[in-house]
Design a protein around this motif. Structure first.
Motif, mmCIF file in Angstrom:
data_model
loop_
_atom_site.group_PDB
_atom_site.id
_atom_site.type_symbol
_atom_site.label_atom_id
_atom_site.label_comp_id
_atom_site.label_asym_id
_atom_site.label_seq_id
_atom_site.Cartn_x
_atom_site.Cartn_y
_atom_site.Cartn_z
ATOM 1 N N TYR A 153 -17.227 55.082 27.270
ATOM 2 C CA TYR A 153 -17.199 56.479 27.704
ATOM 3 C C TYR A 153 -17.015 56.464 29.219
ATOM 4 C CZ TYR A 153 -18.374 61.308 28.554
ATOM 5 O OH TYR A 153 -18.320 62.631 28.953
ATOM 6 N N LEU A 154 -15.880 56.995 29.671
ATOM 7 C CA LEU A 154 -15.543 56.919 31.099
ATOM 8 C C LEU A 154 -15.544 58.301 31.740
ATOM 9 C CD1 LEU A 154 -12.609 54.308 30.897
ATOM 10 C CD2 LEU A 154 -15.037 53.885 31.360
ATOM 11 N N GLY A 155 -16.322 59.213 31.185
ATOM 12 C CA GLY A 155 -16.414 60.558 31.749
ATOM 13 C C GLY A 155 -15.652 61.569 30.910
ATOM 14 N N ARG A 156 -15.904 62.844 31.225
ATOM 15 C CA ARG A 156 -15.244 63.922 30.485
ATOM 16 C C ARG A 156 -13.744 63.895 30.766
ATOM 17 N NH1 ARG A 156 -19.036 69.211 31.327
ATOM 18 N NH2 ARG A 156 -18.271 68.991 33.460
ATOM 19 N N ASN A 157 -12.968 64.219 29.769
ATOM 20 C CA ASN A 157 -11.512 64.219 29.946
ATOM 21 C C ASN A 157 -10.885 65.239 29.006
ATOM 22 O OD1 ASN A 157 -10.562 62.160 27.530
ATOM 23 N ND2 ASN A 157 -12.501 61.501 28.380
ATOM 24 N N HIS A 158 -10.237 64.797 27.933
ATOM 25 C CA HIS A 158 -9.680 65.718 26.935
ATOM 26 C C HIS A 158 -10.803 66.494 26.227
ATOM 27 C CE1 HIS A 158 -7.439 67.014 23.386
ATOM 28 N NE2 HIS A 158 -8.326 66.388 22.644
ATOM 29 N N SER A 159 -11.962 65.879 26.109
ATOM 30 C CA SER A 159 -13.168 66.546 25.632
ATOM 31 C C SER A 159 -14.346 65.864 26.319
ATOM 32 C CB SER A 159 -13.292 66.421 24.102
ATOM 33 O OG SER A 159 -13.749 65.126 23.766
ATOM 34 N N LEU B 52 -10.176 68.493 36.110
ATOM 35 C CA LEU B 52 -10.451 67.656 37.275
ATOM 36 C C LEU B 52 -11.028 66.306 36.855
ATOM 37 C CD1 LEU B 52 -11.870 70.301 39.772
ATOM 38 C CD2 LEU B 52 -9.556 69.354 39.647
ATOM 39 N N GLU B 53 -11.982 66.344 35.906
ATOM 40 C CA GLU B 53 -12.564 65.090 35.429
ATOM 41 C C GLU B 53 -11.518 64.227 34.729
ATOM 42 O OE1 GLU B 53 -13.840 68.154 34.994
ATOM 43 O OE2 GLU B 53 -16.024 68.101 34.779
ATOM 44 N N ALA B 54 -10.537 64.873 34.108
ATOM 45 C CA ALA B 54 -9.494 64.121 33.387
ATOM 46 C C ALA B 54 -8.685 63.246 34.338
ATOM 47 C CB ALA B 54 -8.571 65.074 32.641
ATOM 48 N N GLU B 55 -8.451 63.747 35.545
ATOM 49 C CA GLU B 55 -7.694 62.947 36.513
ATOM 50 C C GLU B 55 -8.473 61.669 36.871
ATOM 51 O OE1 GLU B 55 -6.511 65.274 39.895
ATOM 52 O OE2 GLU B 55 -5.674 66.872 38.648
ATOM 53 N N ALA B 56 -9.767 61.825 37.127
ATOM 54 C CA ALA B 56 -10.600 60.656 37.448
ATOM 55 C C ALA B 56 -10.660 59.714 36.245
ATOM 56 C CB ALA B 56 -12.005 61.108 37.840
ATOM 57 N N PHE B 57 -10.734 60.297 35.054
ATOM 58 C CA PHE B 57 -10.781 59.493 33.830
ATOM 59 C C PHE B 57 -9.525 58.633 33.683
ATOM 60 C CE2 PHE B 57 -9.415 59.078 29.416
ATOM 61 C CZ PHE B 57 -10.498 58.441 28.840
ATOM 62 N N ILE B 58 -8.368 59.252 33.873
ATOM 63 C CA ILE B 58 -7.113 58.492 33.692
ATOM 64 C C ILE B 58 -7.022 57.367 34.724
ATOM 65 C CG2 ILE B 58 -4.581 58.625 33.737
ATOM 66 C CD1 ILE B 58 -4.812 61.439 32.535
ATOM 67 N N GLU B 59 -7.500 57.624 35.922
ATOM 68 C CA GLU B 59 -7.526 56.544 36.920
ATOM 69 C C GLU B 59 -8.393 55.382 36.435
ATOM 70 O OE1 GLU B 59 -8.826 58.397 40.542
ATOM 71 O OE2 GLU B 59 -6.765 58.666 41.251
ATOM 72 N N ARG B 60 -9.529 55.716 35.812
ATOM 73 C CA ARG B 60 -10.411 54.649 35.304
ATOM 74 C C ARG B 60 -9.749 53.897 34.154
ATOM 75 N NH1 ARG B 60 -14.634 59.037 35.242
ATOM 76 N NH2 ARG B 60 -15.259 59.120 37.416
ATOM 77 N N VAL B 61 -9.032 54.622 33.320
ATOM 78 C CA VAL B 61 -8.337 53.975 32.195
ATOM 79 C C VAL B 61 -7.282 53.008 32.723
ATOM 80 C CG1 VAL B 61 -6.781 54.356 30.238
ATOM 81 C CG2 VAL B 61 -8.776 55.845 30.558
ATOM 82 N N ILE B 62 -6.538 53.452 33.725
ATOM 83 C CA ILE B 62 -5.482 52.602 34.290
ATOM 84 C C ILE B 62 -6.102 51.331 34.905
ATOM 85 C CG2 ILE B 62 -3.756 52.459 36.148
ATOM 86 C CD1 ILE B 62 -3.173 55.486 35.560
ATOM 87 N N ALA B 63 -7.306 51.457 35.446
ATOM 88 C CA ALA B 63 -7.965 50.301 36.089
ATOM 89 C C ALA B 63 -8.472 49.272 35.075
ATOM 90 C CB ALA B 63 -9.120 50.786 36.965
#
Ligand SMILES: [Zn+2]
Length: 301
Positions: free
Chosen positions: A163-169, A205-216
């Protein structure tokens, strides 16, 4: 897509999707493909994709049993059992786990067949909390939940639930197979298509941070919850980067319109992203994108 109109085997369902592709969140199904399909992921020994209509999920066959994910049986009363039957064509080993990607019913309705087969259902804590309120008769609550991270080990397979934070849900997780460098990620990164209906209850906004974490994270290929375009392809980090750029561009544009007092109208009518006009689902996706970012910048939600 190029054979779409000429194919004579177009089903009623695919016509419906063709008329209202927003229903399928990202894209109309390709008319030439069968309604249900199970395929082994190229380059792996034991990772499969089960597709039902325009939804798909991953399952892993280990020496000690099967790890399945998302039943994808919303509006398909026998869909969960169909999925179990498809697994049975590959192995007779027990289905040990069923893991939900997030709480949306189009991905997790139909778990009863797995429960009956003896599977333990695992999901993020928020899935259980949300299902407890709605009590959807076709959506089985999880047996086990987790907060940030859970490692599922079965046979020689390790599957990370992150779980890397709120995103799509607020319940959407990343499932990562470290050895295979694969992730199963649903709805937040449409592969090769414009985002659309899935924007409705997302956290922009959280989705942007989430996608960055996924890419990492360490992975090479992504199995999406809806077949990637073109041809049901898997996603890459480049797909994730493109969606991140798109989100940021949409957010900045709607922010400007919102501060001019234009949300939701006329912003929803006026909002265009011509640089994406060639992407599948472009026309259908735009109003959903505008509406969600207008909620954020023109309302504060
Ligand atoms: Zn969803």
């Amino acid at each position: 897509m190029r054979h779409y109109v000429s194919c004579v085997a177009v089903t009623a369902a695919s016509i419906l999707f063709a008329i209202r592709p927003g229903l399928a969140q990202t894209q109309p199904p390709e008319a030439s493909r069968p309604p249900i399909e199970t395929t082994k992921v190229e380059g792996t020994e034991n990772v499969y994709i089960f597709r039902n209509g325009n939804h798909q999920s991953m399952f892993v066959v280990t020496k000690a049993g099967v790890i399945a994910t998302d039943p994808i049986a919303y509006g398909r009363p026998t869909g969960g059992q169909t999925y179990v039957d498809e697994i049975r064509k590959v192995t007779s080993l027990p289905i040990k786990y069923l893991i939900y990607s997030h709480h949306h019913f189009d991905h997790i309705a139909g778990g009863k067949a797995f429960k009956d087969a003896g599977a333990t259902i695992i999901a993020h804590r928020r899935v259980k909390e949300r299902l407890a309120v709605i009590k959807d008769p076709f959506t089985v609550p999880p047996d086990e939940t987790f907060e940030m991270k859970k490692i599922v080990k079965l046979g020689d397979t390790t599957l990370e639930l992150l779980y890397l934070g709120r995103n799509h849900s607020d319940s959407n997780i990343v499932m990562r197979l470290p050895k295979e460098k694969l992730i199963f990620l649903v709805d937040i990164v449409p592969v090769g298509a414009m985002p659309g209906l899935g924007m409705i209850d997302m956290y922009p906004l959280e989705a942007e941070a989430f996608i960055e974490r996924v890419i990492a994270l360490d992975w090479e290929r992504m199995i999406p919850g809806h077949p990637g375009l073109p041809g049901g392809r898997l996603g890459t980090k480049d797909d994730a980067r493109k969606i991140l750029v798109l989100m940021r561009e949409a957010s900045a544009e709607i922010k400007k319109l919102a501060r001019e007092g234009k949300c939701w109208q006329p912003a929803e009518r006026e909002f265009k992203m011509p640089q994406y006009a060639s992407w599948p689902n472009y026309e259908n996706g735009l109003p959903y994108i505008a509406r969600r970012y207008c909620s954020l910048w023109g309302r504060g939600t």
